[in-house]
Design a protein around this motif. Structure first.
Motif, PDB file in Angstrom:
ATOM      1  N   ASP A   1      23.261  25.247   1.129  1.00 40.39           N
ATOM      2  CA  ASP A   1      24.283  25.425   0.086  1.00 40.39           C
ATOM      3  C   ASP A   1      24.491  26.904  -0.228  1.00 40.39           C
ATOM      4  N   LEU A   2      23.403  27.694  -0.245  1.00 37.29           N
ATOM      5  CA  LEU A   2      23.541  29.132  -0.475  1.00 37.29           C
ATOM      6  C   LEU A   2      24.380  29.774   0.624  1.00 37.29           C
ATOM      7  N   CYS A   3      24.171  29.313   1.827  1.00 32.74           N
ATOM      8  CA  CYS A   3      24.939  29.824   2.964  1.00 32.74           C
ATOM      9  C   CYS A   3      26.416  29.496   2.831  1.00 32.74           C
ATOM     10  N   ARG A   4      26.736  28.230   2.576  1.00 36.34           N
ATOM     11  CA  ARG A   4      28.148  27.821   2.619  1.00 36.34           C
ATOM     12  C   ARG A   4      28.914  28.150   1.333  1.00 36.34           C
ATOM     13  N   TYR A   5      28.248  28.135   0.183  1.00 33.71           N
ATOM     14  CA  TYR A   5      28.941  28.491  -1.055  1.00 33.71           C
ATOM     15  C   TYR A   5      29.169  29.999  -1.175  1.00 33.71           C
ATOM     16  N   ASP A   6      28.307  30.788  -0.521  1.00 37.20           N
ATOM     17  CA  ASP A   6      28.412  32.241  -0.608  1.00 37.20           C
ATOM     18  C   ASP A   6      29.332  32.811   0.476  1.00 37.20           C
ATOM     19  N   TRP A   7      29.742  31.967   1.400  1.00 34.45           N
ATOM     20  CA  TRP A   7      30.637  32.394   2.488  1.00 34.45           C
ATOM     21  C   TRP A   7      32.047  32.561   1.926  1.00 34.45           C
ATOM     22  N   ASN A   8      32.658  33.721   2.199  1.00 31.24           N
ATOM     23  CA  ASN A   8      33.994  34.008   1.689  1.00 31.24           C
ATOM     24  C   ASN A   8      34.950  34.187   2.859  1.00 31.24           C
ATOM     25  N   ALA A   9      35.708  33.126   3.147  1.00 36.40           N
ATOM     26  CA  ALA A   9      36.604  33.162   4.298  1.00 36.40           C
ATOM     27  C   ALA A   9      37.847  33.993   4.026  1.00 36.40           C
ATOM     28  N   VAL A  10      38.251  34.102   2.753  1.00 38.87           N
ATOM     29  CA  VAL A  10      39.449  34.874   2.422  1.00 38.87           C
ATOM     30  C   VAL A  10      39.220  36.357   2.687  1.00 38.87           C
ATOM     31  N   GLU A  11      38.049  36.848   2.296  1.00 36.87           N
ATOM     32  CA  GLU A  11      37.727  38.267   2.475  1.00 36.87           C
ATOM     33  C   GLU A  11      36.891  38.511   3.738  1.00 36.87           C
ATOM     34  N   TYR A  12      36.722  37.441   4.527  1.00 34.30           N
ATOM     35  CA  TYR A  12      35.980  37.536   5.787  1.00 34.30           C
ATOM     36  C   TYR A  12      34.565  38.075   5.584  1.00 34.30           C
ATOM     37  N   LYS A  13      33.918  37.586   4.539  1.00 38.21           N
ATOM     38  CA  LYS A  13      32.542  37.986   4.264  1.00 38.21           C
ATOM     39  C   LYS A  13      31.595  36.844   4.603  1.00 38.21           C
TER      40      LYS A  13
ATOM     41  N   ARG B   1      11.992  30.918  11.397  1.00 41.04           N
ATOM     42  CA  ARG B   1      12.881  32.077  11.267  1.00 41.04           C
ATOM     43  C   ARG B   1      12.749  32.734   9.887  1.00 41.04           C
ATOM     44  N   SER B   2      12.531  31.897   8.859  1.00 43.22           N
ATOM     45  CA  SER B   2      12.454  32.439   7.501  1.00 43.22           C
ATOM     46  C   SER B   2      11.122  33.115   7.219  1.00 43.22           C
ATOM     47  N   GLY B   3      10.080  32.703   7.972  1.00 41.84           N
ATOM     48  CA  GLY B   3       8.769  33.293   7.777  1.00 41.84           C
ATOM     49  C   GLY B   3       8.057  32.791   6.542  1.00 41.84           C
ATOM     50  N   ILE B   4       8.612  31.752   5.923  1.00 40.11           N
ATOM     51  CA  ILE B   4       7.985  31.189   4.730  1.00 40.11           C
ATOM     52  C   ILE B   4       6.711  30.466   5.135  1.00 40.11           C
ATOM     53  N   GLU B   5       5.629  30.716   4.410  1.00 36.92           N
ATOM     54  CA  GLU B   5       4.335  30.164   4.793  1.00 36.92           C
ATOM     55  C   GLU B   5       4.192  28.688   4.435  1.00 36.92           C
ATOM     56  N   TYR B   6       4.754  28.282   3.294  1.00 36.60           N
ATOM     57  CA  TYR B   6       4.597  26.878   2.903  1.00 36.60           C
ATOM     58  C   TYR B   6       5.660  26.015   3.587  1.00 36.60           C
ATOM     59  N   SER B   7       5.394  24.719   3.642  1.00 36.51           N
ATOM     60  CA  SER B   7       6.301  23.796   4.316  1.00 36.51           C
ATOM     61  C   SER B   7       7.581  23.614   3.506  1.00 36.51           C
ATOM     62  N   LEU B   8       8.697  23.661   4.173  1.00 34.59           N
ATOM     63  CA  LEU B   8       9.987  23.456   3.516  1.00 34.59           C
ATOM     64  C   LEU B   8      10.297  21.967   3.406  1.00 34.59           C
ATOM     65  N   THR B   9      10.765  21.566   2.230  1.00 34.80           N
ATOM     66  CA  THR B   9      11.171  20.164   2.043  1.00 34.80           C
ATOM     67  C   THR B   9      12.638  20.009   2.438  1.00 34.80           C
ATOM     68  N   ASP B  10      13.076  18.772   2.514  1.00 34.43           N
ATOM     69  CA  ASP B  10      14.486  18.517   2.809  1.00 34.43           C
ATOM     70  C   ASP B  10      15.374  19.109   1.715  1.00 34.43           C
ATOM     71  N   GLU B  11      14.881  19.061   0.455  1.00 33.70           N
ATOM     72  CA  GLU B  11      15.633  19.644  -0.650  1.00 33.70           C
ATOM     73  C   GLU B  11      15.744  21.157  -0.491  1.00 33.70           C
ATOM     74  N   ASN B  12      14.657  21.811   0.005  1.00 30.26           N
ATOM     75  CA  ASN B  12      14.698  23.250   0.257  1.00 30.26           C
ATOM     76  C   ASN B  12      15.750  23.579   1.315  1.00 30.26           C
ATOM     77  N   ILE B  13      15.766  22.798   2.387  1.00 30.87           N
ATOM     78  CA  ILE B  13      16.721  23.029   3.474  1.00 30.87           C
ATOM     79  C   ILE B  13      18.150  22.896   2.954  1.00 30.87           C
ATOM     80  N   THR B  14      18.400  21.854   2.149  1.00 32.53           N
ATOM     81  CA  THR B  14      19.740  21.628   1.602  1.00 32.53           C
ATOM     82  C   THR B  14      20.150  22.778   0.685  1.00 32.53           C
ATOM     83  N   ALA B  15      19.208  23.256  -0.135  1.00 32.00           N
ATOM     84  CA  ALA B  15      19.510  24.350  -1.060  1.00 32.00           C
ATOM     85  C   ALA B  15      19.856  25.630  -0.297  1.00 32.00           C
ATOM     86  N   LEU B  16      19.108  25.935   0.771  1.00 35.35           N
ATOM     87  CA  LEU B  16      19.393  27.110   1.586  1.00 35.35           C
ATOM     88  C   LEU B  16      20.753  26.980   2.274  1.00 35.35           C
TER      89      LEU B  16
END
Length: 665
Positions: free
Chosen positions: A488-500, A471-486
């Protein structure tokens, strides 16, 4: 004729008594003997041999004490000011001879005949003979009070340590001679840093508090009040001294009064005859203000320093309870340290802060009591056998008198002691935070992440990883650390108060997010909860506190609200203790149960809260209590029937946690 004689006699008697009656210091039965931090110990002390709290079925196993040094001579500056003030004595004597003084003849004679103690002024900051005797007698009384425990102090069974300063170290010698018939080893003091005077190595405290003129603002302002100014006028009127007295004059005369007072030898200082009791009340308060803002509640920083020796007390008694105990632990320090310790304990705390504008005669903060010469705090750990069950209690004393405001007239159960003092040891952190056993064998152990790592090799996780890569279209193989970092970007950037919704979440499908959620569930399950047995013990500690608080309310005490702010780890451990969200089959990396109860997304969220409410019900003229539990502001119906626990059910479930200890740490 007979009646006239009686009348004349009565007139003569009245004239004689009113004409000659005068309030004299030398024979007064009501002299004021409290001089702030320069109060001699014998003026305020009790006698621990008489005041010792004897508990049925209990015996002392460890004594911990913090003792201020005994009486010492003044420092260079104070001593110089006192010497310069000696000239006032000549003015007083001359004024009295000229009939301009209202002092009593004997008081003037005592002042005239007073001999200068050169040792007092030449041996600056030196321990006086009286101070040495104070320390020796304290040691002697402690030994006699706990003679079965302290008669034979073998190497390794005691600790004696002094803060830096010759006057303190010399006093330790006196204490040792009082408590032991043989020499004892005293740890060397450290001139640069010592846990018994940590503030001396803190530039922020020294510059920002101790040497900051603003610290003494209230005390300085008090010298400008009518109450303090009246001291000068009374001294002038009493002595006949004609020139204006400065604040320095008054302070120096006060120092001459209190430094030359000796209750051990029952010798009143003739210099105290210059003051009325009202003067001494005001001068004592001036000292209280200085101590309050430099060492006490008037400044936030001192409390931190006071926690350090209290952490030592806690660790000493925890070790003693575990069998690795010292019979005697005694530290020797300064008035500053005593004030800071009481600050940390929140003893002698007034509801209204001390101010220059008003001297409360009933205030709790009295430097006379908190930090007199040789003032002390003593804690005694006792082991009790009650109904064939071993238990421990801690008894507190100040200046050899029971600290009756602490727990039950100075006697704390082990649970009460642990609740109060564990925070000093952990820095107010939850019980697991500074537990070496937990940190080494659970939190930082590879075993805790074994199942989550196992799941990272599961086909379900690998399929999610492949979907994310495509889905990401990234050519190189993603590591488990890459998956975790992505993730974290998803869940830390989610704003439930402002519904963003975070745009980073677009990388994942719903199935991907469920898989990644399970990785976190496994981490929490084994690090904080059912996956590791020791977590249940940590959860018992706050639940024991909950029971104690509610039981206190049912007995007419307690608080309206008690709230603690903590981490998800602590909440996970509480769930385990209560048996909440427990799956019949343990979570593993081999299988993800989609209907599992343990879901960190629901029970370990940001802002997650566990609330218990005690309700009082009036039924047929009697009071009954029940408890309702809530999680994230919704009733928890699995703890008791319909989510409401009768007091009997609550008692049965939680009372057992009251005496929980974490000695294994």
């Amino acid at each position: 004729m007979n009646l006239k004689i009686k009348f004349v006699f009565l007139i003569f008697l009245y004239i004689f008594t009113t004409g000659t009656s005068k309030s004299c210091y030398w024979n007064s039965e009501c002299v004021y003997k409290y001089f702030s931090s320069k109060t001699p110990y014998n003026s305020v002390r009790g006698d621990i041999r008489d005041s010792i709290v004897k508990l049925k079925g209990c015996e002392p196993v460890s004594v911990w004490a913090l003792i201020r040094h005994g009486k010492r001579s003044p420092g260079i500056d104070y001593g110089r000011n006192m010497l310069e003030a000696l000239v006032i004595r000549d003015y007083v004597v001359t004024s009295f001879s000229n009939g301009k003084s209202s002092m009593c003849s004997q008081d003037v004679e005592n002042l005239r005949d007073w001999e200068v103690d050169t040792e007092l002024f030449e041996n600056t900051h030196g321990l006086t003979a009286e101070g040495y005797k104070e320390m020796k007698e304290i040691g002697k009384r402690i030994k006699e009070a706990f003679k079965e425990l302290l008669t034979n102090l073998e190497d390794g069974s005691y600790t004696l340590r002094s803060a830096y300063g010759a006057w303190i170290e010399n006093g330790v010698d006196g204490f040792v001679k009082g408590i032991s018939s043989i020499p004892l080893m005293v740890e060397k003091s450290n001139p640069k840093y010592d846990i018994m005077a940590p503030y001396e190595a803190c530039p922020k405290y020294l510059a920002g508090v101790k040497h900051n003129p603003g610290t003494y603002k209230e005390a300085d302002m008090y010298q400008s009040t009518p109450e303090f100014k009246a001291i000068k006028e009374r001294i002038k009127n009493l002595t006949g001294v004609q020139y204006p007295l400065t604040d320095m004059n008054v302070t120096s005369l006060y120092d001459l009064c209190r430094y030359t007072w000796s209750p051990i030898n029952n010798n009143r200082s003739p210099w105290c005859a210059l003051f009325t009791n009202e003067d001494l009340y005001a001068l004592e308060y001036y000292g209280d203000l200085r101590h309050y803002y430099r060492n006490g509640y008037g400044t936030p920083m001192p409390k931190k320093f006071g926690q350090i020796p209290m952490a030592d007390l806690y660790k000493t008694f925890v070790n003693a309870k575990a069998g690795n105990h010292r019979k005697l632990t005694t530290y020797f320090s300064h008035a500053t340290m005593m004030d800071m310790v009481y600050n940390a304990l929140e003893w002698f705390k007034d509801e209204i802060p001390l101010r220059s504008v008003y001297r409360d005669p009933n205030r709790k903060w009295r430097s006379t009591m908190t930090s007199p010469f040789a003032g002390n705090l003593i804690a005694v750990l006792t082991r009790c056998i009650i109904d064939n069950r071993e238990d421990y209690k801690v008894v507190f004393y100040t200046n050899e008198q029971p600290a009756t405001w602490m727990c039950d007239n100075g006697v704390c159960s082990w649970h009460e002691f642990e609740n109060k003092f564990m925070a000093f040891s952990t820095g107010c952190e939850p019980p697991y935070a500074n537990c070496d056993y937990y940190q080494q064998n659970v939190r930082n152990s590879p075993k805790s992440s074994a199942e989550s790592n196992r799941y990272l090799t599961h086909p379900e996780y690998l399929a999610a990883k492949d979907r994310i890569h495509r889905r990401s279209g990234i050519e190189y193989s993603l590591t488990d650390e890459n998956i975790t970092a992505l993730y974290d970007l998803c869940r830390y950037d989610w704003n439930a108060v402002e519904y963003k919704i975070s745009p980073w979440c677009a990388i994942f499908t719903k199935d991907d997010l469920e898989v990644l959620e399970y990785v976190q569930d496994l981490n929490h399950y084994y690090r904080n909860s059912y996956g590791t047995p020791v977590n249940e013990v940590f959860g018992k500690v706050p639940l024991g506190d909950l029971f104690t608080n509610f039981e206190s309310v049912t007995k007419g005490g307690g608080k309206k609200i008690v709230a603690y702010v903590t981490h998800s780890t602590m909440l996970d451990q509480i769930y385990m203790t209560l048996g909440l969200f427990k799956d019949s089959v343990p979570l593993t990396g081999a299988n993800r149960d989609r209907d599992r109860k343990w879901r960190t997304s629901k029970i370990s969220t940001f802002g997650v809260n566990f609330v218990a409410v005690l309700n009082r019900c009036d039924k047929q003229g009697s009071k009954e209590y029940n408890v309702v539990f809530y999680l994230n502001e919704e009733p928890i119906r699995s703890i008791c029937e319909e989510g409401v626990c009768s007091w009997e059910n609550f008692d049965t479930k939680l009372r057992q946690y009251v005496n929980t200890t974490i000695d294994f740490c």
